[in-house]
Design an enzyme around this catalytic site. Sequence first.
Site, PDB file in Angstrom:
ATOM      1  N   GLY A  42       7.689  -2.064  -3.991  1.00 50.29           N
ATOM      2  CA  GLY A  42       8.554  -3.015  -3.292  1.00 50.29           C
ATOM      3  C   GLY A  42      10.037  -2.745  -3.384  1.00 50.29           C
ATOM      4  N   ASP A  54       7.429  -1.074  -8.843  1.00 52.44           N
ATOM      5  CA  ASP A  54       7.901   0.212  -8.317  1.00 52.44           C
ATOM      6  C   ASP A  54       8.089   1.146  -9.502  1.00 52.44           C
ATOM      7  OD1 ASP A  54       9.068   2.284  -6.624  1.00 52.44           O
ATOM      8  OD2 ASP A  54       9.496   0.674  -5.205  1.00 52.44           O
ATOM      9  N   ASP A 106       3.294   3.004 -11.201  1.00 52.80           N
ATOM     10  CA  ASP A 106       3.014   4.119 -10.298  1.00 52.80           C
ATOM     11  C   ASP A 106       1.693   3.818  -9.604  1.00 52.80           C
ATOM     12  OD1 ASP A 106       2.124   6.498  -9.133  1.00 52.80           O
ATOM     13  OD2 ASP A 106       2.965   7.759 -10.708  1.00 52.80           O
ATOM     14  N   PHE A 107       1.699   3.725  -8.270  1.00 51.05           N
ATOM     15  CA  PHE A 107       0.479   3.277  -7.591  1.00 51.05           C
ATOM     16  C   PHE A 107      -0.655   4.301  -7.588  1.00 51.05           C
ATOM     17  CE2 PHE A 107       3.136   3.834  -3.443  1.00 51.05           C
ATOM     18  CZ  PHE A 107       2.973   5.205  -3.436  1.00 51.05           C
ATOM     19  N   ARG A 164       3.982  -2.042   1.511  1.00 52.07           N
ATOM     20  CA  ARG A 164       4.821  -2.073   2.714  1.00 52.07           C
ATOM     21  C   ARG A 164       5.507  -0.721   2.941  1.00 52.07           C
ATOM     22  NH1 ARG A 164       9.041  -5.016   2.475  1.00 52.07           N
ATOM     23  NH2 ARG A 164       9.234  -5.101   0.207  1.00 52.07           N
ATOM     24  N   HIS A 173       2.110   5.623   4.782  1.00 49.05           N
ATOM     25  CA  HIS A 173       2.306   6.675   5.792  1.00 49.05           C
ATOM     26  C   HIS A 173       2.928   7.939   5.199  1.00 49.05           C
ATOM     27  CE1 HIS A 173       6.259   4.486   6.027  1.00 49.05           C
ATOM     28  NE2 HIS A 173       6.701   5.726   5.963  1.00 49.05           N
TER      29      HIS A 173
END
Length: 410
Positions: free
Chosen positions: A254, A278, A299-300, A315, A319
């Site tokens: 975010g 984040d 960390d995603f 969000r 991509h």
Amino acid sequence: MEVSEERDLYLHSITAALERLNSAASECQSRLLSEHDGSIEDHSANQTAHDNLVQEAYKFLQIAQGPIDTVATCFERTAHVACARSLLEMGAFEGLPIGGESRSTKELAEDLSVDEALLARLMRNSALFEETGPNQYRHTPFSEAYLRPEIRAMFRFAMDEHMPAHLKMHEFLKSNSWTEPTSTSNNPYTYAHDTNGKSMWEYLSERPTRMASFNDGMTLQAMTELWMIDLFPWESLSDQQPTPTTVVAVDIGGGTGMGISRIRSYCCSLPGKFILQDQAHVIQSADPRGNGIEKMAYDFFEEQPIRGALTYLIRRCLHNWPQESIIQILKNVAAAMQPEKSRLLIEEIIVPDMNAGIEEGWMDMIMMNLGAKQRTLKEWEEVLALAGFEVRKIYQIPGNCHGLLEVWLK
């Protein structure tokens, strides 16, 4: 084709294009002069009218120039950005006064300690400044835009990172047997910059100044696309009866907190926690506004530590990654979600099946540089299914490529 036939065809084409351009201009003017209520629909209608005008202007210019001159504009456009990037590095934009006052290239060159002849050529050919006399220039709104820190950062990032990749794209694609790049470590960007097997993110992490240009430039995107958060009916979360210990929303990746702050403002009557996640270096400078907002370094690509939240959000992040990485990110979220309680909101461009717009086009080429892509709805549904999700609702304003996918565990 006879000369007269060619002339008649050109006249017919340019007349039709001018009619379309005038129609688009009238619609845009009408939107500007009308009263605005500040709604998402109102904002989207304004943006759509603007985008249509720009697209028709491009089409008109293309027809007016003709096929050969249109090809030749590659020289013009690359010359303009080369001049602008050089002037930015030189400090010329800051050297001109604000407020309409002009200045000579001689004075400016002395202040900047640069060659006047070089400065004059760059300013003359940048197509940004107003020429008020021989070697006399002043700012225009187009040159003043480069004084904004986020614009400067975005432009620097585009020129320094992606332009080399664009120019080398054909070489990479040929070496890649003309197949779609799908790797973070083997793509037009890594090829052009010779990153030695490192992804752009790894490569830039070792070059803090260049990474700063990316982060600062992304604040512009974050500010201009905040309205997409408004597409979701946040007040409906009250139906799930959150308590003070309930995690209402987790904004994954975010940034500095503008998004989670906006969400909190829409949920001001709800108890519960709101989490901003984040990477550590981003979280350090994050400043979310609102009661109950917590910051968390995360960390995603790792296990999601927040379990059973009502809403998770990702969000404008997915991509940037190829399909394999997206599935890993999504599976980490899925493992933390509670069936029929937790939902995931994904904010992304949804490329239309036909007649994609200007933004979707250049954004997709930026993503190709990274081994990633912008996706159609069908492509999003396919990759989400591979991670165990199904799309239950799509929030999107007609005519706008940006959308919000509401997805649940299958």
